[in-house]
Scaffold this active site. Sequence first.
Site, PDB file in Angstrom:
ATOM      1  N   LYS A  12     -11.999   1.253 -14.020  1.00 35.52           N
ATOM      2  CA  LYS A  12     -12.555  -0.154 -13.560  1.00 35.52           C
ATOM      3  C   LYS A  12     -12.788  -0.951 -14.613  1.00 35.52           C
ATOM      4  O   LYS A  12     -12.549  -2.187 -14.742  1.00 35.52           O
ATOM      5  CB  LYS A  12     -13.738   0.025 -12.484  1.00 35.52           C
ATOM      6  CG  LYS A  12     -13.230   0.531 -11.230  1.00 35.52           C
ATOM      7  CD  LYS A  12     -12.234  -0.528 -10.235  1.00 35.52           C
ATOM      8  CE  LYS A  12     -11.614   0.180  -9.110  1.00 35.52           C
ATOM      9  NZ  LYS A  12     -10.700  -0.762  -8.454  1.00 35.52           N
ATOM     10  N   SER A  22     -16.321  -2.436  -9.658  1.00 32.34           N
ATOM     11  CA  SER A  22     -17.529  -1.548  -8.964  1.00 32.34           C
ATOM     12  C   SER A  22     -18.665  -1.566  -9.838  1.00 32.34           C
ATOM     13  O   SER A  22     -18.814  -1.579 -10.870  1.00 32.34           O
ATOM     14  CB  SER A  22     -16.980  -0.151  -9.035  1.00 32.34           C
ATOM     15  OG  SER A  22     -17.922   0.957  -8.604  1.00 32.34           O
ATOM     16  N   TYR A  78     -13.466   7.500 -13.170  1.00 27.77           N
ATOM     17  CA  TYR A  78     -13.209   6.354 -12.014  1.00 27.77           C
ATOM     18  C   TYR A  78     -13.958   5.171 -12.598  1.00 27.77           C
ATOM     19  O   TYR A  78     -13.265   3.894 -12.565  1.00 27.77           O
ATOM     20  CB  TYR A  78     -13.781   6.525 -10.832  1.00 27.77           C
ATOM     21  CG  TYR A  78     -13.919   5.424  -9.743  1.00 27.77           C
ATOM     22  CD1 TYR A  78     -12.821   4.808  -9.305  1.00 27.77           C
ATOM     23  CD2 TYR A  78     -14.966   4.882  -9.607  1.00 27.77           C
ATOM     24  CE1 TYR A  78     -12.979   3.656  -8.368  1.00 27.77           C
ATOM     25  CE2 TYR A  78     -15.351   3.841  -8.711  1.00 27.77           C
ATOM     26  CZ  TYR A  78     -14.064   3.063  -8.369  1.00 27.77           C
ATOM     27  OH  TYR A  78     -14.422   1.847  -7.537  1.00 27.77           O
ATOM     28  N   ASP A 120       0.768  -1.312   0.019  1.00 29.67           N
ATOM     29  CA  ASP A 120      -0.034   0.079  -0.060  1.00 29.67           C
ATOM     30  C   ASP A 120       0.769   1.045   0.027  1.00 29.67           C
ATOM     31  O   ASP A 120       1.928   1.160   0.609  1.00 29.67           O
ATOM     32  CB  ASP A 120      -1.056   0.080   1.243  1.00 29.67           C
ATOM     33  CG  ASP A 120      -2.051   1.011   1.092  1.00 29.67           C
ATOM     34  OD1 ASP A 120      -2.046   1.919   0.749  1.00 29.67           O
ATOM     35  OD2 ASP A 120      -3.340   0.372   1.103  1.00 29.67           O
TER      36      ASP A 120
END
Length: 345
Positions: A151, A123, A147, A29
């Site tokens: 995805k 998503s 966004y 991360d």
Amino acid sequence: MLVTGGAGFIGSHACVELLDHGYEVIVVDDYANSTPHVFARVERIAGRFVGAVYELDLRDRRALSAVFDRHSVDAVMHFAALKSVSGSLEAPVEYYDTNVGGTTALLRTMHEHGVHRLVFSSSGAVYGDAGPGLLDESAPVRPANPYAASKWLCEQILADVCRRRPEYTVLCMRYFNPAGAHPSGLLGEDPHGVPGNLVPYVAQVAVGRRERLHIFGGDYPTPDGTAIRDYIHVMDTVEAHRVALDHLSDGPGMRVFNIGLGQGSSVLDVVAVFSETCGVQVPYDIVPRRPGDVAHVVADASAVTLAWGWRPARNLADICRDAWRFQQLNPRGYAGAGRGPDSKR
Ligand code: NAD
Ligand code: WQD
């Protein structure tokens, strides 16, 4: 198990779920939207250590490759991404670069190290403005912002990889609106800055950290005029991922599943259930619609139940209760939390 974005909201809960079920967990991360403090909490809940945590940007292939060299990775849960819709409208290149570039860097590194099993965070945003009715996985995809498009691009890349290379198994999980927190109250949603998502914003208003909720739009074509979404508990979301691991050996190729409750709740429903369940008032004003928002997004979540016999067990009241417990115990989030003992990092 390598968990990318394991310090984030869903990733940190996934770490607990994996540790609870005996998996060895390695995390990467870059803390773009999280903090390393979270791992002391993860380890406290699970009663086990995370195997190793590396601070790195997924796009740094040399650093990522060193992680694969050092650990024997058999599968990857890929959560790392930037996830704000409004952020993606302001900085589309950054979103494509991080979300798509991060995924291709991961895929190249997995390929170089002979790792072929991936669970990918997609998503429900890929469906865009679909209108009323439940969305199943065959619903048309119409990403409405960078966004969501990032995805969808990742899904297409993963599908291409699976078509060309039969050794790959990829499970794409299209989550709708994950929310809530671990029932201990130790782990929850603590985004950097002002929350863009509804439930953490409501919880921050309830605890007095923000004055009032702004409800974006009271004139939608819905029964109470506010927008309807499918809120799913984060613990159900990560349980679905853990169950997915059992199905990575079902056969090669890519499969796509909606992860939602299959029930719609309006913004006013969320406020009412939060107030009722938690016994706290949430003052609000109804303001103009947020650009890019749509009236109704609810999953047909039956495919995952049919395929794996799994279904979510928690409802909106559980989401509100757990989000509120986390917020009460951590009124300022993880800020100032101790890192806890872990000599491995
Ligand atoms: P989050 O922001 O809390 O977690 C994402 C994590 O990825 C953060 O810890 C962040 O620091 C890390 N990260 C970002 N860019 C990185 C990079 N270049 N290299 C390494 N790490 C990086 O978000 P979340 O809610 O936990 O979401 C997890 C995943 O689920 C994301 O892929 C998101 O798009 C997807 N998703 C989330 C929701 C939601 O409502 N929360 C819904 C559908 C899908
Ligand atoms: C829910 C509802 C807002 C905040 C986004 C992404 C989706 C997924 C989940 C990642 C909407 C309203 C919100 C506030 C409000 N994430 N709201 N006041 O927009 O459904 O979905 O997050 O993949 O892809 O698009 O979630 O939590 O932002 O909003 O009235 O302060 O609450 O307008 O109707 P959304 P959200």
